[in-house]
Write a protein that holds these residues in place. Structure first.
Motif, PDB file in Angstrom:
ATOM      1  N   THR A 108    -140.495 -15.415 -49.177  1.00 18.25           N
ATOM      2  CA  THR A 108    -141.384 -15.163 -48.040  1.00 18.25           C
ATOM      3  C   THR A 108    -140.758 -15.565 -46.706  1.00 18.25           C
ATOM      4  N   THR A 109    -139.490 -15.971 -46.694  1.00 16.35           N
ATOM      5  CA  THR A 109    -138.816 -16.248 -45.428  1.00 16.35           C
ATOM      6  C   THR A 109    -138.213 -14.958 -44.883  1.00 16.35           C
ATOM      7  N   ALA A 110    -137.728 -15.025 -43.640  1.00 17.07           N
ATOM      8  CA  ALA A 110    -137.165 -13.833 -43.004  1.00 17.07           C
ATOM      9  C   ALA A 110    -135.739 -14.083 -42.527  1.00 17.07           C
ATOM     10  N   THR A 111    -135.045 -15.050 -43.134  1.00 15.17           N
ATOM     11  CA  THR A 111    -133.700 -15.412 -42.682  1.00 15.17           C
ATOM     12  C   THR A 111    -132.599 -14.940 -43.621  1.00 15.17           C
ATOM     13  N   GLY A 112    -132.962 -14.288 -44.718  1.00 14.97           N
ATOM     14  CA  GLY A 112    -131.954 -13.834 -45.672  1.00 14.97           C
ATOM     15  C   GLY A 112    -131.555 -14.884 -46.688  1.00 14.97           C
ATOM     16  N   ALA A 113    -132.324 -15.986 -46.794  1.00 17.06           N
ATOM     17  CA  ALA A 113    -131.947 -17.082 -47.691  1.00 17.06           C
ATOM     18  C   ALA A 113    -131.934 -16.664 -49.156  1.00 17.06           C
ATOM     19  N   ALA A 114    -132.776 -15.698 -49.530  1.00 18.13           N
ATOM     20  CA  ALA A 114    -132.876 -15.302 -50.939  1.00 18.13           C
ATOM     21  C   ALA A 114    -132.029 -14.073 -51.266  1.00 18.13           C
ATOM     22  N   LYS A 156    -135.100 -27.385 -26.422  1.00 17.91           N
ATOM     23  CA  LYS A 156    -134.964 -28.694 -27.083  1.00 17.91           C
ATOM     24  C   LYS A 156    -135.418 -28.664 -28.543  1.00 17.91           C
ATOM     25  N   GLY A 157    -135.229 -27.519 -29.185  1.00 18.55           N
ATOM     26  CA  GLY A 157    -135.660 -27.387 -30.567  1.00 18.55           C
ATOM     27  C   GLY A 157    -134.551 -26.882 -31.459  1.00 18.55           C
ATOM     28  N   PHE A 158    -134.940 -26.290 -32.563  1.00 19.05           N
ATOM     29  CA  PHE A 158    -133.971 -25.757 -33.508  1.00 19.05           C
ATOM     30  C   PHE A 158    -134.611 -24.636 -34.308  1.00 19.05           C
ATOM     31  N   LEU A 159    -133.784 -23.957 -35.079  1.00 19.16           N
ATOM     32  CA  LEU A 159    -134.249 -22.838 -35.886  1.00 19.16           C
ATOM     33  C   LEU A 159    -134.972 -23.344 -37.124  1.00 19.16           C
ATOM     34  N   PHE A 160    -135.993 -22.623 -37.526  1.00 22.14           N
ATOM     35  CA  PHE A 160    -136.737 -22.972 -38.734  1.00 22.14           C
ATOM     36  C   PHE A 160    -136.172 -22.128 -39.873  1.00 22.14           C
ATOM     37  N   GLY A 161    -135.316 -22.741 -40.681  1.00 18.43           N
ATOM     38  CA  GLY A 161    -134.645 -22.005 -41.749  1.00 18.43           C
ATOM     39  C   GLY A 161    -133.279 -21.524 -41.303  1.00 18.43           C
ATOM     40  N   VAL A 162    -132.351 -21.457 -42.245  1.00 21.61           N
ATOM     41  CA  VAL A 162    -130.975 -21.051 -41.949  1.00 21.61           C
ATOM     42  C   VAL A 162    -130.669 -19.715 -42.612  1.00 21.61           C
ATOM     43  N   GLY A 163    -130.714 -19.706 -43.948  1.00 28.97           N
ATOM     44  CA  GLY A 163    -130.482 -18.477 -44.686  1.00 28.97           C
ATOM     45  C   GLY A 163    -129.117 -17.882 -44.417  1.00 28.97           C
ATOM     46  N   LEU A 164    -129.084 -16.570 -44.296  1.00 29.54           N
ATOM     47  CA  LEU A 164    -127.849 -15.837 -44.033  1.00 29.54           C
ATOM     48  C   LEU A 164    -127.640 -15.619 -42.542  1.00 29.54           C
ATOM     49  N   HIS A 165    -128.726 -15.299 -41.821  1.00 33.34           N
ATOM     50  CA  HIS A 165    -128.595 -14.860 -40.433  1.00 33.34           C
ATOM     51  C   HIS A 165    -128.284 -15.997 -39.461  1.00 33.34           C
ATOM     52  N   ASN A 166    -128.619 -17.235 -39.804  1.00 32.85           N
ATOM     53  CA  ASN A 166    -128.478 -18.333 -38.839  1.00 32.85           C
ATOM     54  C   ASN A 166    -127.346 -19.301 -39.159  1.00 32.85           C
ATOM     55  N   MET A 198    -123.542 -21.697 -56.147  1.00 34.94           N
ATOM     56  CA  MET A 198    -124.959 -21.749 -55.779  1.00 34.94           C
ATOM     57  C   MET A 198    -125.219 -21.078 -54.430  1.00 34.94           C
ATOM     58  N   ASN A 199    -125.939 -19.958 -54.483  1.00 37.86           N
ATOM     59  CA  ASN A 199    -126.372 -19.232 -53.289  1.00 37.86           C
ATOM     60  C   ASN A 199    -125.277 -19.182 -52.226  1.00 37.86           C
ATOM     61  N   PRO A 200    -124.123 -18.607 -52.549  1.00 42.18           N
ATOM     62  CA  PRO A 200    -122.991 -18.626 -51.617  1.00 42.18           C
ATOM     63  C   PRO A 200    -123.264 -17.854 -50.330  1.00 42.18           C
ATOM     64  N   SER A 201    -122.486 -18.183 -49.305  1.00 39.75           N
ATOM     65  CA  SER A 201    -122.572 -17.592 -47.957  1.00 39.75           C
ATOM     66  C   SER A 201    -123.836 -18.005 -47.214  1.00 39.75           C
ATOM     67  N   LYS A 202    -124.400 -19.156 -47.576  1.00 41.07           N
ATOM     68  CA  LYS A 202    -125.601 -19.657 -46.897  1.00 41.07           C
ATOM     69  C   LYS A 202    -125.344 -21.072 -46.362  1.00 41.07           C
ATOM     70  N   THR A 203    -126.182 -21.514 -45.475  1.00 38.02           N
ATOM     71  CA  THR A 203    -126.176 -22.840 -44.827  1.00 38.02           C
ATOM     72  C   THR A 203    -124.785 -23.213 -44.321  1.00 38.02           C
TER      73      THR A 203
END
Length: 491
Positions: free
Chosen positions: A79-85, A397-407, A435-440
């Protein structure tokens, strides 16, 4: 074929498939990703999809994959939109939905143990019927799973303003490491896996604190200006309400188109406080004081919005018919300049913002945009706002919520020296990088390339689309080789 047969012996023939439709359905997440963009990222379909039914099967699959050097991408409900899955490197996609049991409920010691594939809504309903509530859960609770939300970071949602980060509600986790070992964490060790997005292991079971459900009062105010609404929000979060959210006029307009009845004023605040009779009176007076510049819309409408709290994101998706969601986390006082800036940046788009209260005076701002990936040029233009969201997060002064593939390209900026330490942890726990390569910590597309690509998508999307169409004729292996040369931390 031999590997497929060996995996089928581990999980059973009825819990494994290589059917192309099933693989396609498990190769993305909430956000659309057109074929042209998949080619540019060098994304492969998974080779196999497995549905393990218990921790022993998860362990056996990871042990097998580690020995054979096969990538594994665990997923909850995506249900995220960052490409994590997204299983970028192919290999095995692992659907954890069958680990969905409520394993133990202990009202005396106030904890509950659940499988990682259990949807949050099932746990919420189970506890509510027994007079308890959770210390935190996501707004996507009907579909989001326990393991998926903790893997994504679990830092904003219902309950978080009162009880703090959802990670602080974790008593223990059962995690399978990349080599197949089953590891049981305590509260401190659990933080290693919270926010790791499946790159360090597979969360299989979680034990959470629970709390007696108190008496509740609901409130809903609208404001004639965003400034007045943000000022009220800055006072409200200090009261530690169980639920606190805002909706801007753009989002309210879209919700009204699909049958909801929201105010048309610039900002709406909805919340809920709990406690015994005396403390509720005190807290209610504090709510009224914080919202004195707004108009009270009644407890009943507020309670109706509480009941509809899970319907916001997907209720208006059909207007798109696709939906893009960008999530950033910022301090409450930065919400006013953020919304003012978005008014200018997105003036030609159908968009709206919902915020969910985080911990320590922050909000998670979810920026929704209607889109249609069938209109390829227009969609590329909208997709380019990914880098705009990152710029806005850092500026405010914030950060992204979630990293996934795109961030991943922003991780070094976000974490500095800690980023290199995170990479060392990854190399230690997952030396074969299955484990879930090309992420974080594995940066598939360097920042300079991402910035250049997104800038061109905004300026000359037609030309970018033409280039992508040409690139689709190149062998996938050649594209992946080029990305491998430019990427960081990728084997």
């Amino acid at each position: 074929h031999q590997e497929f047969l060996e995996l089928s012996q581990i999980v059973g023939e009825e819990r494994i498939t290589s059917d192309e439709i099933d693989l396609l359905l498990h190769s993305g997440d909430l956000a659309p990703l057109p074929e042209s963009l998949r080619n540019i990222y060098g994304i492969k379909l998974p080779d196999t999809l497995v549905f393990p039914q218990d921790v022993e099967q998860v362990s056996a699959v990871l042990k097998f994959a580690n020995q054979k050097d096969i990538p594994v991408t665990p997923r909850g409900a995506a249900t995220t939109a960052t490409g994590a899955a997204i299983p970028v490197e192919g290999g095995i996609a692992m659907d954890l939905f069958r680990l969905n049991e409520i394993v133990e409920f202990n009202p005396q010691d106030e904890y509950i143990t659940v499988g990682a594939g259990c949807p949050w809504k099932r746990i919420i309903d189970f506890l509510e019927n027994r007079g308890f509530q959770l210390g935190g859960y996501p707004s996507s609770a009907p579909s989001a799973t326990v393991g998926g939300w903790f893997g994504a970071g679990a830092s904003a949602g219902v309950g978080v303003p009162q009880y703090g980060p959802a990670g602080e509600q974790v008593i223990s986790m059962e995690v399978v490491l990349p080599d197949g070992k089953i590891y049981n964490t305590g509260p401190r060790e659990s933080w290693l896996f919270i926010g790791s997005e499946g790159t360090l292991g597979v969360i299989c079971e979680v034990t959470l604190k629970i709390y007696p459900k108190p008496e509740r009062k609901f409130f809903m105010y609208d404001f004639d200006s965003i400034d007045a609404g943000v000022k009220a929000l800055d006072g409200l979060w200090r009261l530690k309400p169980y639920f606190l959210t805002t909706v801007n006029s753009g989002l309210a307009s879209m919700l009204n188109e699909v049958g909801m009845h929201m105010s048309s004023k610039p900002l709406i605040i909805v919340g809920m406080v709990g406690g015994d009779e005396e403390s509720l009176k005190t807290r209610w007076r504090s709510v009224e004081k914080a919202c004195m510049e707004g108009s009270f819309l009644g407890e009943k409408p507020a309670e109706e919005e509480w009941e509809n709290r899970f319907k916001v994101g997907l209720s208006f998706k059909t207007l798109g018919p696709s939906l893009m969601a960008l999530e950033i986390r910022i301090p409450v006082p930065e919400l006013l300049p953020l919304l003012n800036e978005l008014e200018d940046i997105l003036r030609n788009e159908r968009w709206g913002v919902e915020t969910l209260q985080g911990d320590h005076g922050t909000v998670c701002a979810v920026i929704y945009m209607l889109a249609d990936e069938r209109e390829k040029v227009a969609f590329l233009n909208k997709f380019s706002y990914i880098i705009t969201a990152a710029r806005l997060a850092f500026k405010h002064k914030g950060f992204l919520f979630g990293v996934g593939l795109h961030n991943t390209s922003h991780m070094n900026t976000l974490h500095g020296e800690a980023f290199h330490f995170m990479r060392l942890i990854k190399n230690k726990i997952d030396p074969r990088e299955i484990m879930n390569p090309s992420k974080t910590v594995q940066v598939r597309m360097p920042f300079f390339m991402l910035a250049m690509s997104m800038g061109m998508m905004r300026g000359v999307p037609g030309l970018v689309l033409f280039g992508m169409e040409l690139a689709s004729y190149l062998p996938l292996g050649l594209l992946r080789f080029g990305l491998g040369l430019m990427g960081e931390g990728i084997k």
